[in-house]
Design a protein around this motif. Structure first.
Motif, short mmCIF file in Angstrom:
data_model
loop_
_atom_site.label_atom_id
_atom_site.label_comp_id
_atom_site.label_asym_id
_atom_site.label_seq_id
_atom_site.Cartn_x
_atom_site.Cartn_y
_atom_site.Cartn_z
N ALA A 271 0.84 -1.21 0.00
CA ALA A 271 0.00 0.00 0.00
C ALA A 271 0.86 1.25 0.00
O ALA A 271 0.49 2.29 -0.57
N GLY A 272 2.04 1.16 0.64
CA GLY A 272 2.95 2.30 0.68
C GLY A 272 3.41 2.71 -0.71
O GLY A 272 3.62 3.91 -0.98
N PHE A 273 3.56 1.75 -1.61
CA PHE A 273 3.98 2.07 -2.98
C PHE A 273 2.92 2.93 -3.66
O PHE A 273 3.24 3.93 -4.30
N PHE A 274 1.65 2.56 -3.52
CA PHE A 274 0.59 3.32 -4.18
C PHE A 274 0.41 4.70 -3.55
O PHE A 274 -0.03 5.64 -4.23
N ALA A 275 0.77 4.81 -2.27
CA ALA A 275 0.74 6.14 -1.64
C ALA A 275 1.87 7.02 -2.18
O ALA A 275 1.69 8.23 -2.40
N ALA A 276 3.04 6.40 -2.41
CA ALA A 276 4.19 7.15 -2.93
C ALA A 276 4.04 7.44 -4.42
O ALA A 276 4.59 8.43 -4.92
N TYR A 277 3.31 6.57 -5.13
CA TYR A 277 3.12 6.75 -6.58
C TYR A 277 1.61 6.75 -6.88
O TYR A 277 1.05 5.77 -7.38
N PRO A 278 0.93 7.84 -6.57
CA PRO A 278 -0.54 7.89 -6.73
C PRO A 278 -1.00 7.79 -8.18
O PRO A 278 -2.19 7.59 -8.44
N GLN A 279 -0.08 7.94 -9.14
CA GLN A 279 -0.47 7.82 -10.55
C GLN A 279 -0.80 6.39 -10.94
O GLN A 279 -1.37 6.15 -12.01
N TYR A 280 -0.46 5.43 -10.07
CA TYR A 280 -0.75 4.02 -10.36
C TYR A 280 -1.96 3.54 -9.57
O TYR A 280 -2.14 3.90 -8.41
N ASP A 281 -2.74 2.69 -10.21
CA ASP A 281 -3.94 2.13 -9.60
C ASP A 281 -3.74 0.63 -9.41
O ASP A 281 -3.28 -0.06 -10.33
#
Length: 438
Positions: A271-281
């Motif tokens: 989940a931390g990755f998607f928080a750091a890279y919000p352009q990805y779903d």
């Protein structure tokens, strides 16, 4: 190396023919007994590579169009080697079971013929005794029989790699241009099934330096390999330009394995990755074009190495090695022999092979070891950034078998030497007993 079979002693030729014939007969029995039960997918649903290859071959034969995951439209999703080969058998033996069964019997023949290059590579690397042990172990290796009955690229690809390694060794020692042409042609032939081997001849540079090739020879033979490679791949490149309007080196999906290779246990990034890279779903992270896939994979890798470095380092080293080599390419049971049994045997072979590898590097002249060591190093390194699975590691198993055979031969020699020494000591003790006054 290819001519050495004729020079072998009659007993060795007879041994190789007997083993090869036995492998062929057993492979054909597997094909006839198991048949379509060895398919991984459903021919109606087209939900795995093997049934997709069969479908592609039929469409290629009927329409002259290479399709794969593209409906009835042309595709560059895969290399065309297997559909072309399979469609040839379908043209002769029928598009249904006849053609597929004939292809499987052809793969059985390839498995049998592989006995010869395995013996000669092992003999070149070690000696006759190790080569004989290697030949017997390869003949008993169960995943080979699954491969004979499958409809996948692995059987043909492994055969080409074995021949390519033999050709490289022969070219190295003969220094003949004709053999370097063969190296280039076999490299291109392997690329028609899997592009991974395309840079394999680069390993020749280390061999050329070890055997003191001149700079002029290195340039000439490099150009020879490259020219032969280009000539054989030209039809594929021309087809892609005419069909899609632009140059495609191999396939149009080359980036996807890199992105998929970042997945651990088939899970999404944290989940931390998607928080750091919000352009990805999370729903679309593993979708998109090849260029996008590479960018996504690099972002996942960068995040992982910063926030969970040990986990990612393990994943791309020990984890990759485990997935490639310690998991057998044995996806269906043959004659009710369970996967767990074959898995245990695989672990024993690879472990003994690693022991033999270290043992050989310590005790033996290093030059004859170079071709096989460079081979395993190249094919391991080329798969590290991408998806690693038993299918990709399978063609290299023969190298672990060879080094395991070396370890067995050395252990037997040590045992025999110890036994001989004990006998000599006992004789000496007995002789002292016969002369008590000495």
């Amino acid at each position: 190396m290819f001519s050495t079979y004729i020079k072998e002693e009659a007993s060795t030729r007879r041994f190789l023919l007997i083993v090869s014939s036995a492998v062929f007969i057993l492979s054909v029995i597997v094909v006839l007994v198991h048949g379509d039960r060895l398919l991984l997918g459903d021919p109606l649903k087209l939900n795995n590579d093997d049934v997709k290859y069969i479908h592609s071959a039929r469409v290629l034969l009927q329409e002259g169009t290479l399709v794969y995951n593209s409906g009835d439209k042309p595709s560059a999703f895969i290399m065309p080697g297997l559909p072309i080969l399979l469609s040839g058998f379908m043209a002769i033996f029928g598009e249904e079971h006849g053609g597929v069964t004939a292809f499987r019997i052809f793969q059985s023949l390839l498995q049998a013929l592989c006995i010869f290059p395995v013996y000669h590579i092992a003999r070149y690397t070690f000696n006759h005794r190790v080569a004989v042990i290697s030949t017997v172990l390869v003949a008993l290796y169960l995943p080979d029989y699954f491969t004979s009955g499958s409809v996948l690229t692995e059987g043909t690809y492994r055969t080409i790699i074995l021949l390519l390694l033999c050709a490289m060794i022969t070219a190295l020692h003969s220094r003949k241009t004709s053999w370097y042409i063969v190296v280039g042609l076999l490299t291109a032939a392997s690329a028609y099934f899997k592009p991974q081997a395309s840079l394999f001849p680069c390993m020749m540079l280390f061999l050329w330096l070890a055997y003191r090739y001149s700079f002029k020879e290195i340039v000439r033979f490099t150009a020879t390999i490259l020219a032969a490679y280009i000539v054989l791949l030209l039809p594929w490149w021309i087809r892609n330009v005419f069909t899609f309007g632009h140059f495609i080196l191999f396939t149009s999906s080359a980036g996807s394995p890199f992105l998929l290779g970042t997945r651990m246990n088939y899970q999404l990034p944290s989940a931390g990755f998607f928080a750091a890279y919000p352009q990805y779903d999370p729903k679309t992270i593993f979708m998109g074009s090849d260029s996008d896939a590479i960018a996504k994979g690099l972002d996942i890798l960068k995040y992982g190495l910063v926030h969970d470095p040990l986990k990612y380092i393990y994943h791309y080293t020990i984890g990759r090695f485990y997935s490639l080599y310690l998991v057998p390419f044995y996806l269906h049971d043959i004659f009710s022999i369970r996967k767990a049994v074959v898995w245990t045997i695989q672990i024993v072979i690879v472990s003994a092979g690693l022991v033999g590898m270290v043992w050989a590097c310590i005790r033996k002249n290093w030059k004859p070891l170079l071709p096989v060591l460079l081979t395993i190093a190249y094919f391991t390194a080329i798969h590290l950034p991408f998806v690693a699975m038993s299918r990709y590691g399978y063609p290299m198993t023969f190298i672990f078998v060879m080094f395991a055979s070396y370890a067995i031969a050395q252990a037997l020699s040590a045992f025999q030497k110890a036994k001989t020494n004990r006998k000599e000591v006992n004789k000496h003790v007995e002789s002292i007993g016969d002369h008590p006054g000495i």
